[in-house]
Write a protein that holds these residues in place. Structure first.
Motif, mmCIF file in Angstrom:
data_model
loop_
_atom_site.group_PDB
_atom_site.id
_atom_site.type_symbol
_atom_site.label_atom_id
_atom_site.label_comp_id
_atom_site.label_asym_id
_atom_site.label_seq_id
_atom_site.Cartn_x
_atom_site.Cartn_y
_atom_site.Cartn_z
ATOM 1 N N ASN A 2 0.829 -1.179 0.000
ATOM 2 C CA ASN A 2 0.000 0.000 0.000
ATOM 3 C C ASN A 2 0.877 1.246 0.000
ATOM 4 O OD1 ASN A 2 -1.549 2.206 1.006
ATOM 5 N ND2 ASN A 2 -3.123 0.693 1.494
ATOM 6 N N LYS A 3 0.790 1.943 -1.128
ATOM 7 C CA LYS A 3 1.666 3.101 -1.303
ATOM 8 C C LYS A 3 1.457 4.150 -0.209
ATOM 9 C CE LYS A 3 1.284 6.184 -4.799
ATOM 10 N NZ LYS A 3 1.190 6.409 -6.233
ATOM 11 N N ASP A 4 0.176 4.395 0.158
ATOM 12 C CA ASP A 4 -0.088 5.468 1.124
ATOM 13 C C ASP A 4 0.482 5.141 2.500
ATOM 14 O OD1 ASP A 4 -1.455 6.942 -0.780
ATOM 15 O OD2 ASP A 4 -3.190 5.633 -0.538
ATOM 16 N N ILE A 5 0.280 3.889 2.926
ATOM 17 C CA ILE A 5 0.843 3.505 4.230
ATOM 18 C C ILE A 5 2.371 3.618 4.195
ATOM 19 C CG2 ILE A 5 1.302 1.526 5.740
ATOM 20 C CD1 ILE A 5 -1.498 0.765 5.688
ATOM 21 N N LEU A 6 2.945 3.124 3.106
ATOM 22 C CA LEU A 6 4.411 3.177 3.009
ATOM 23 C C LEU A 6 4.900 4.621 3.033
ATOM 24 C CD1 LEU A 6 5.179 0.404 0.380
ATOM 25 C CD2 LEU A 6 5.822 0.439 2.789
ATOM 26 N N ARG A 7 4.206 5.482 2.323
ATOM 27 C CA ARG A 7 4.633 6.884 2.285
ATOM 28 C C ARG A 7 4.583 7.494 3.687
ATOM 29 N NH1 ARG A 7 5.687 10.538 -1.617
ATOM 30 N NH2 ARG A 7 4.838 9.421 -3.379
ATOM 31 N N MET A 8 3.506 7.190 4.426
ATOM 32 C CA MET A 8 3.402 7.731 5.794
ATOM 33 C C MET A 8 4.554 7.237 6.658
ATOM 34 S SD MET A 8 -0.554 7.519 6.830
ATOM 35 C CE MET A 8 -1.712 7.563 5.509
ATOM 36 N N LEU A 9 4.841 5.951 6.536
ATOM 37 C CA LEU A 9 5.930 5.387 7.345
ATOM 38 C C LEU A 9 7.270 5.996 6.939
ATOM 39 C CD1 LEU A 9 4.962 1.583 7.391
ATOM 40 C CD2 LEU A 9 4.924 3.143 9.333
ATOM 41 N N MET A 10 7.462 6.162 5.637
ATOM 42 C CA MET A 10 8.757 6.680 5.175
ATOM 43 C C MET A 10 8.898 8.164 5.490
ATOM 44 S SD MET A 10 9.049 4.617 1.632
ATOM 45 C CE MET A 10 10.757 4.447 1.315
ATOM 46 N N ASP A 11 7.801 8.914 5.372
ATOM 47 C CA ASP A 11 7.871 10.352 5.641
ATOM 48 C C ASP A 11 8.109 10.646 7.115
ATOM 49 O OD1 ASP A 11 7.562 10.889 3.054
ATOM 50 O OD2 ASP A 11 5.475 11.559 3.137
ATOM 51 N N SER A 12 7.706 9.720 7.986
ATOM 52 C CA SER A 12 7.753 10.035 9.420
ATOM 53 C C SER A 12 9.165 9.903 10.003
ATOM 54 C CB SER A 12 6.808 9.135 10.193
ATOM 55 O OG SER A 12 7.402 7.879 10.297
ATOM 56 N N LYS A 13 10.112 9.441 9.183
ATOM 57 C CA LYS A 13 11.547 9.434 9.539
ATOM 58 C C LYS A 13 11.838 9.191 11.016
ATOM 59 C CE LYS A 13 13.377 11.703 5.628
ATOM 60 N NZ LYS A 13 12.242 12.269 4.943
ATOM 61 N N ASN A 14 11.925 7.953 11.400
ATOM 62 C CA ASN A 14 12.314 7.577 12.765
ATOM 63 C C ASN A 14 11.288 7.869 13.849
ATOM 64 O OD1 ASN A 14 14.736 6.462 12.048
ATOM 65 N ND2 ASN A 14 15.803 8.449 12.157
ATOM 66 N N GLU A 15 10.132 8.386 13.485
ATOM 67 C CA GLU A 15 9.075 8.622 14.479
ATOM 68 C C GLU A 15 8.022 7.526 14.311
ATOM 69 O OE1 GLU A 15 8.986 11.093 16.723
ATOM 70 O OE2 GLU A 15 10.963 11.728 15.990
ATOM 71 N N TYR A 16 7.258 7.333 15.359
ATOM 72 C CA TYR A 16 6.134 6.394 15.245
ATOM 73 C C TYR A 16 4.950 7.099 14.598
ATOM 74 C CZ TYR A 16 8.609 3.008 18.053
ATOM 75 O OH TYR A 16 9.530 2.091 18.489
ATOM 76 N N VAL A 17 4.214 6.376 13.763
ATOM 77 C CA VAL A 17 2.981 6.909 13.178
ATOM 78 C C VAL A 17 1.834 6.161 13.856
ATOM 79 C CG1 VAL A 17 1.783 7.448 11.023
ATOM 80 C CG2 VAL A 17 4.217 6.927 10.983
ATOM 81 N N SER A 18 0.912 6.899 14.431
ATOM 82 C CA SER A 18 -0.121 6.213 15.220
ATOM 83 C C SER A 18 -1.160 5.545 14.314
ATOM 84 C CB SER A 18 -0.813 7.202 16.148
ATOM 85 O OG SER A 18 -1.644 8.049 15.406
ATOM 86 N N GLY A 19 -1.713 4.450 14.838
ATOM 87 C CA GLY A 19 -2.781 3.751 14.129
ATOM 88 C C GLY A 19 -3.944 4.692 13.867
ATOM 89 N N GLN A 20 -4.198 5.567 14.827
ATOM 90 C CA GLN A 20 -5.320 6.513 14.685
ATOM 91 C C GLN A 20 -5.094 7.465 13.492
ATOM 92 O OE1 GLN A 20 -5.676 9.033 18.079
ATOM 93 N NE2 GLN A 20 -7.719 9.725 17.555
ATOM 94 N N TYR A 21 -3.854 7.924 13.364
ATOM 95 C CA TYR A 21 -3.520 8.838 12.269
ATOM 96 C C TYR A 21 -3.714 8.134 10.909
ATOM 97 C CZ TYR A 21 -0.680 11.851 9.261
ATOM 98 O OH TYR A 21 -0.249 12.659 8.244
ATOM 99 N N ILE A 22 -3.162 6.920 10.831
ATOM 100 C CA ILE A 22 -3.273 6.184 9.562
ATOM 101 C C ILE A 22 -4.741 5.904 9.258
ATOM 102 C CG2 ILE A 22 -2.621 4.063 8.311
ATOM 103 C CD1 ILE A 22 -0.156 3.861 10.140
ATOM 104 N N SER A 23 -5.445 5.482 10.278
ATOM 105 C CA SER A 23 -6.856 5.144 10.104
ATOM 106 C C SER A 23 -7.654 6.370 9.634
ATOM 107 C CB SER A 23 -7.364 4.565 11.435
ATOM 108 O OG SER A 23 -8.700 4.786 11.598
#
Ligand code: BTN
Length: 317
Positions: A2-23
């Motif tokens: 999933n491109k969007d999930i991957l982009r969020m993970l890659m953009d967040s650079k060493n930070e956690y991305v919350s499930g709530q944010y992704i959702s």
């Protein structure tokens, strides 16, 4: 994937991305996100998940996957169409077949080529998972005589991409990239045009990244980044190459070529050297003296006549 999930993970650079944010962003449940994260892990992604914090990307696998490739590229890049293939005869030949219906800047990438092509009817060794094998489909509004310059743009973009990764290389005009006097990349530019205008150009780039051996016929002249001691992920190089290429390509289309020419001159392994020029009917000894504003090689022959080569074959003596 999933491109969007991957982009969020890659953009967040060493930070956690919350499930709530992704959702919230993707409109899917947390359970669905969990499932997708597990799928990514199966594919080789290392993802840390911590309760109440979310997900953090630790590393990505070096696989040629469309979503992953696109997730690592800036959104506003010219390239909107990327085709990724597990294997193909040649990305250049495949690109030619689809070029008519593809927009300027499209890219075809393969994990393996079954009959990769080099210049002058030669083949290009393209072992599975060992290199970057890609073709740009380009439709610049230019006279056909300007097409050879695209080879120079590709070479300059690759030099910039490799410099970003601390790898120093040289260009053997017009289309080889060299490390330690051996070839690690070749460029094959093919054009379909009428007298006045270009229909399309297929700009093929083959880079030996991770291979550790080559067929007997080329083993003395070919090398890879890995053989030269550079442990580089194909994806890291691919993202940088595409990004630099698109910037330099846009510059060129807008008439700006200074940076490209400077890079080619500064990193040439040919300028100032005694060379042999291979014409269709004879060879001549010469000295390479300059690269002119069109990207052509200016040579001085033994009888002192100065000639300009727009494309062609040379070797260093
Ligand atoms: C050369 O060294 O003579 C040019 C080699 C070009 C190889 C690339 S790999 C991607 C694209 N597809 C091909 O079949 N050839 C080019």
């Amino acid at each position: 994937m999933n491109k969007d999930i991957l982009r969020m993970l890659m953009d967040s650079k060493n930070e956690y991305v919350s499930g709530q944010y992704i959702s919230g962003k993707l409109g899917i449940t947390r359970a669905a996100i969990w499932k997708r994260m597990n799928k990514l892990k199966e594919l080789g992604f290392e993802i840390d998940s911590v309760t109440k914090k979310g997900y953090k990307l630790i590393s990505y696998p070096d696989i040629m996957n469309k979503d992953l490739i696109e997730a690592g590229l800036d959104n506003d890049l010219l390239t909107k169409h990327i085709i990724v293939l597990d294997d193909v005869d040649s990305t250049n030949d495949y690109s030619k077949k689809i070029a008519k219906n593809m927009p300027d800047g499209s890219i075809v990438i393969a994990d393996e080529q079954l009959s990769g092509k080099g210049r002058r009817g030669r083949s290009f060794y393209s072992g599975k998972g060992e290199g970057i094998y890609l073709s740009f489909i380009l439709k610049p509004d230019l006279e056909p005589s300007k097409a050879p310059f695209l080879t120079s743009i590709a070479a300059a973009a690759l030099i910039k991409a490799l410099k970003d990764l601390d790898v120093d290389v040289k260009v053997k005009w017009p289309n080889d990239i060299i490390i330690n006097s051996k070839k690690m990349c070749g460029i094959l530019t093919e054009m379909t045009a009428d007298v006045e205008s270009i229909e399309y150009i297929i700009l093929g780039i083959g880079i030996n990244v991770k291979g550790t051996s080559f067929p007997d016929e080329i083993k003395d002249v070919a090398t890879s980044l890995k053989i030269e001691g550079y442990e580089i992920k194909r994806l890291d190089l691919l993202w940088k190459l595409i990004t630099h290429f698109e910037i330099l390509y846009r510059d060129f289309v807008n008439g700006k070529t200074t940076e490209i020419l400077d890079i080619l001159k500064e990193n040439s392994c040919v300028l100032g050297k005694d060379i042999t020029v291979y014409y269709s009917d004879r060879n001549e000894k010469a000295k390479a003296i300059d690269i002119n504003d069109e990207g052509a090689l200016v040579v001085q022959l033994e009888n002192n006549i100065v000639q300009t080569l727009n494309s062609g074959e040379i070797s260093i003596r």
